[in-house]
Each structure stands twice: as structure tokens, then as C-alpha cells.
Design an enzyme around this catalytic site. Structure first.
Site, PDB file in Angstrom:
ATOM      1  CD  GLN A 124      34.083  33.161  39.025  1.00 32.67           C
ATOM      2  OE1 GLN A 124      35.369  33.676  38.916  1.00 32.67           O
ATOM      3  NE2 GLN A 124      33.709  32.156  38.103  1.00 32.67           N
ATOM      4  CG  ASP A 155      31.550  41.317  49.693  1.00 32.85           C
ATOM      5  OD1 ASP A 155      32.525  40.549  49.223  1.00 32.85           O
ATOM      6  OD2 ASP A 155      31.352  42.164  49.162  1.00 32.85           O
ATOM      7  CB  ILE A 156      32.672  46.341  50.327  1.00 38.49           C
ATOM      8  CG1 ILE A 156      32.620  47.750  50.798  1.00 38.49           C
ATOM      9  CG2 ILE A 156      32.541  45.862  48.718  1.00 38.49           C
ATOM     10  CD1 ILE A 156      33.553  48.668  49.842  1.00 38.49           C
ATOM     11  CE  LYS A 185      45.359  38.148  41.274  1.00 40.79           C
ATOM     12  NZ  LYS A 185      44.649  38.005  42.641  1.00 40.79           N
ATOM     13  CE1 TYR A 244      43.431  39.902  38.822  1.00 38.24           C
ATOM     14  CE2 TYR A 244      44.315  38.719  37.013  1.00 38.24           C
ATOM     15  CZ  TYR A 244      43.602  38.628  38.115  1.00 38.24           C
ATOM     16  OH  TYR A 244      43.030  37.485  38.583  1.00 38.24           O
TER      17      TYR A 244
HETATM   18  N1  SER Z   1      40.188  35.402  35.384  1.00 45.78           N
HETATM   19  C1  SER Z   1      41.037  36.425  35.556  1.00 45.78           C
HETATM   20  C2  SER Z   1      40.759  37.428  34.575  1.00 45.78           C
HETATM   21  O1  SER Z   1      40.377  37.076  33.362  1.00 45.78           O
HETATM   22  C3  SER Z   1      42.382  35.914  35.425  1.00 45.78           C
HETATM   23  O2  SER Z   1      42.884  35.341  36.846  1.00 45.78           O
HETATM   24  O3  SER Z   1      41.179  38.499  34.911  1.00 45.78           O
END
Ligand code: SER
Length: 312
Positions: free
Chosen positions: A12, A34-35, A141, A137
Site C-alpha cells: 500500500q 518486492d517478492i 514495532k 505486530y
Molecule cells: N494500519 C496498521 C494495521 O491496522 C497499523 O499500523 O495493522
């Protein structure tokens, strides 16, 4: 930035960043990787970000001085396969940092609102505050921010990042994120389809429009390093809304938009732990961050640009 490599250029952010950077720095000075391959683009390289030798070869052969590492599984996808999320998200970053150390490159990696957890203040979430995310996630981060700061302090690598809100854009779709609904609702509205919203009607989250994201990335990477005290990563904010607010805003243009709720328990739990609106005063002070797009301008522009693309 003279010779740039974008890893994860098909996603994106990557797809629009490639066009944006080529407009500023020149087509051949921005290598997209990119892959997923098969691109009609002489400055595209198909590579797996987890293949360190392949990334190093691309950096070496193209004399790259700046790497944008955009490879990541997003929050909801990550919960479906946490081990893979760690392997991909951290593996791509570690490769980027190590290669940057060896070949003297700067590195940009996006952090996220997902780096915060339930114990951070929800409103005006400070730059420096407890960060105890409850998703893989978010764990990636926060680790990524710490690792990037470590590479800067220990090895002098020029690492920089921003904590991005949910990104709204009219080109490539996001995938597997908790904030994706804020993009998908525009497609439903323009196609005349009923929108099924996966998060509660009053759940506020930080959002940002792609033109502000692109400006933030360039502005931060071009900023005078002597002013940067925080580096990884800066809160950036521009708008905050809930599903019922974005729906009402789109209905000003398309009154027939219908929205119903089918709450996704994973996205509900994830979004509950995230900020409503970050405090971005440190980014404003250290590199003059100033967003241009608010909710109403973004909505008007999205409907126009996406509408044209969809032939509506
Ligand atoms: N847009 C991301 C997500 O919703 C957050 O950084 O996982």
C-alpha cells in the site's frame, strides 16, 4: 538521499512511495523491490527481503545510500500467524540494518500506532510513554524501534522512523490491518454496496492520508540530523475518527451509503488497545512536521480520485 532502494515496494505505501520518490529523485535513482515480480519496470528487482545476500547484492550493484524497509505483516494477519509475523517483520528489518551498517546506508522503517498498548494514554498519546503492545505486530514495532535506535547509537547507522496512523489511500489496498476498514468503506460507498464494519461504531483511531505519509517520509529523511533527538520513531498525527464519523462524512457526498456492524473480535481487541489520537508535537519541533489533510478534505479527495479509478 541520492540512490534509494524500496523493499516491499508492491504494498500500500511502497507502490505510491515509488512514484513519489521517482518524481523527486529521478526514475533510475529509485529501485523498487518486492517478492512479487512481473513488473514492466526496468528499475524493479524481484527479491525476498529475508534473503540477506539478495538484498545486499541489490544495494551493492546499485550503489544504494538509503533503504526504505516497508516489509510487514499487518496487525490482524499477524495474530493469525504470530511466528511468521515475527520472522518476516523482524527478519526484513534486521537484514536492512545489517546491510545498512556494511554499505553505509540510511534506513527508514515505519513504526505504528500499534506500537502502543492499553497502558498508554489514549488521548494525546505522548511521544515518550509506556509501550506494552498486546499484538505480535506491536511487539515487532517496539522491538524495531529499539533495534533501530541501537544500530544508530552502537554503529552510527542513520535510522529514522515515524509511528504511522492507519493509512488511507486511493491506489493499492492495505491488507490484514485493523485500520483497513477506513479504506474499504470508500470502495463500498462508490460501488453502491452495503458496508459491513468490523470495529465498533465509537472506536476512535488515528488515521492519515497518503499524501501526508509521503511528505512525512521525505521530510524526515531529509531533516538535519543534529535536530533529531528521537529518531525511532516519531508520533505523527493528522486526524482521528470513529466508523460512525467517517460514515457521516462520506454520506455528505453519497447519502445512500448503508453501514452495518459485524464486529470482528480480533480487530475489536486490537483497536481497543490503540491510541485515539497521538501527540505529534515532538515531530513538529524536531523536523517541522505539519500535516495538510484533515477528514473533510481527505474524504472529498478520496471520493474523487478513487471514483475516477473505479469509473464511478
Ligand atoms: N494500519 C496498521 C494495521 O491496522 C497499523 O499500523 O495493522
Amino acid at each position: 538521499m541520492k540512490k534509494i532502494l524500496i523493499v516491499g515496494a508492491g504494498g500500500q505505501i511502497g507502490s505510491e512511495l515509488t512514484t513519489h520518490l521517482r518524481g523527486i529523485y529521478g526514475q533510475h535513482n529509485v529501485i523498487a523491490a518486492d517478492i512479487h515480480g512481473d513488473r514492466e519496470d526496468n528499475d524493479f528487482v524481484q527479491l525476498d527481503a529475508l534473503d540477506a545476500e539478495a538484498v545486499a547484492k541489490t544495494v551493492r550493484e546499485n550503489k544504494i545510500d538509503t533503504i526504505f524497509n516497508l516489509v510487514a505483516l499487518l496487525s490482524a494477519t499477524g495474530e493469525a500467524n504470530p511466528q511468521k509475523a515475527w520472522r518476516v517483520n523482524m527478519g526484513a528489518l534486521m537484514n536492512a540494518l545489517e546491510i545498512a551498517r556494511e554499505y553505509n546506508c540510511a534506513v527508514f522503517t515505519p513504526s505504528s500506532i500499534g506500537a502502543f498498548g492499553p497502558d498508554a494514554p489514549k488521548d494525546k498519546t505522548p511521544q515518550d510513554t509506556p509501550m506494552h503492545p498486546t499484538t505480535i505486530y506491536g511487539v515487532c514495532k517496539v522491538t524495531g524501534e529499539l533495534l533501530s535506535n541501537y544500530y544508530h547509537q552502537r554503529f552510527g547507522v542513520d535510522t529514522r522512523s515515524v509511528r504511522l496512523p492507519g493509512v488511507i489511500s486511493s491506489q493499492a489496498l492495505p491488507g490484514g490491518g485493523t485500520t483497513d476498514y477506513a479504506v474499504e468503506i470508500f470502495y463500498a460507498a462508490l460501488k453502491g454496496e452495503k458496508f459491513v464494519c468490523p470495529v465498533p461504531h465509537d472506536r476512535f483511531m488515528d488515521m492519515i492520508y497518503m499524501p501526508d505519509v509521503l511528505n512525512a517520509m521525505v521530510q524526515l529523511m531529509e531533516a538535519d540530523p543534529s535536530r533529531l533527538k528521537h529518531r525511532n520513531g516519531y508520533n505523527v498525527a493528522s486526524m482521528s475518527f470513529s466508523p460512525e464519523i467517517i460514515c457521516a462524512e462520506i454520506r455528505k457526498h453519497i447519502p445512500s451509503l448503508e453501514m452495518v456492524y459485524e464486529i470482528d473480535p480480533v480487530k475489536d481487541a486490537i483497536s481497543e488497545g490503540w491510541p485515539n489520537l497521538m501527540d505529534d508535537s515532538v515531530a513538529r519541533a524536531e523536523w517541522d512536521w505539519a500535516p495538510k489533510w484533515g477528514l473533510s478534505e481527505m474524504t472529498t479527495d478520496m471520493l474523487e480520485v478513487l471514483g475516477k479509478r473505479l469509473g464511478k
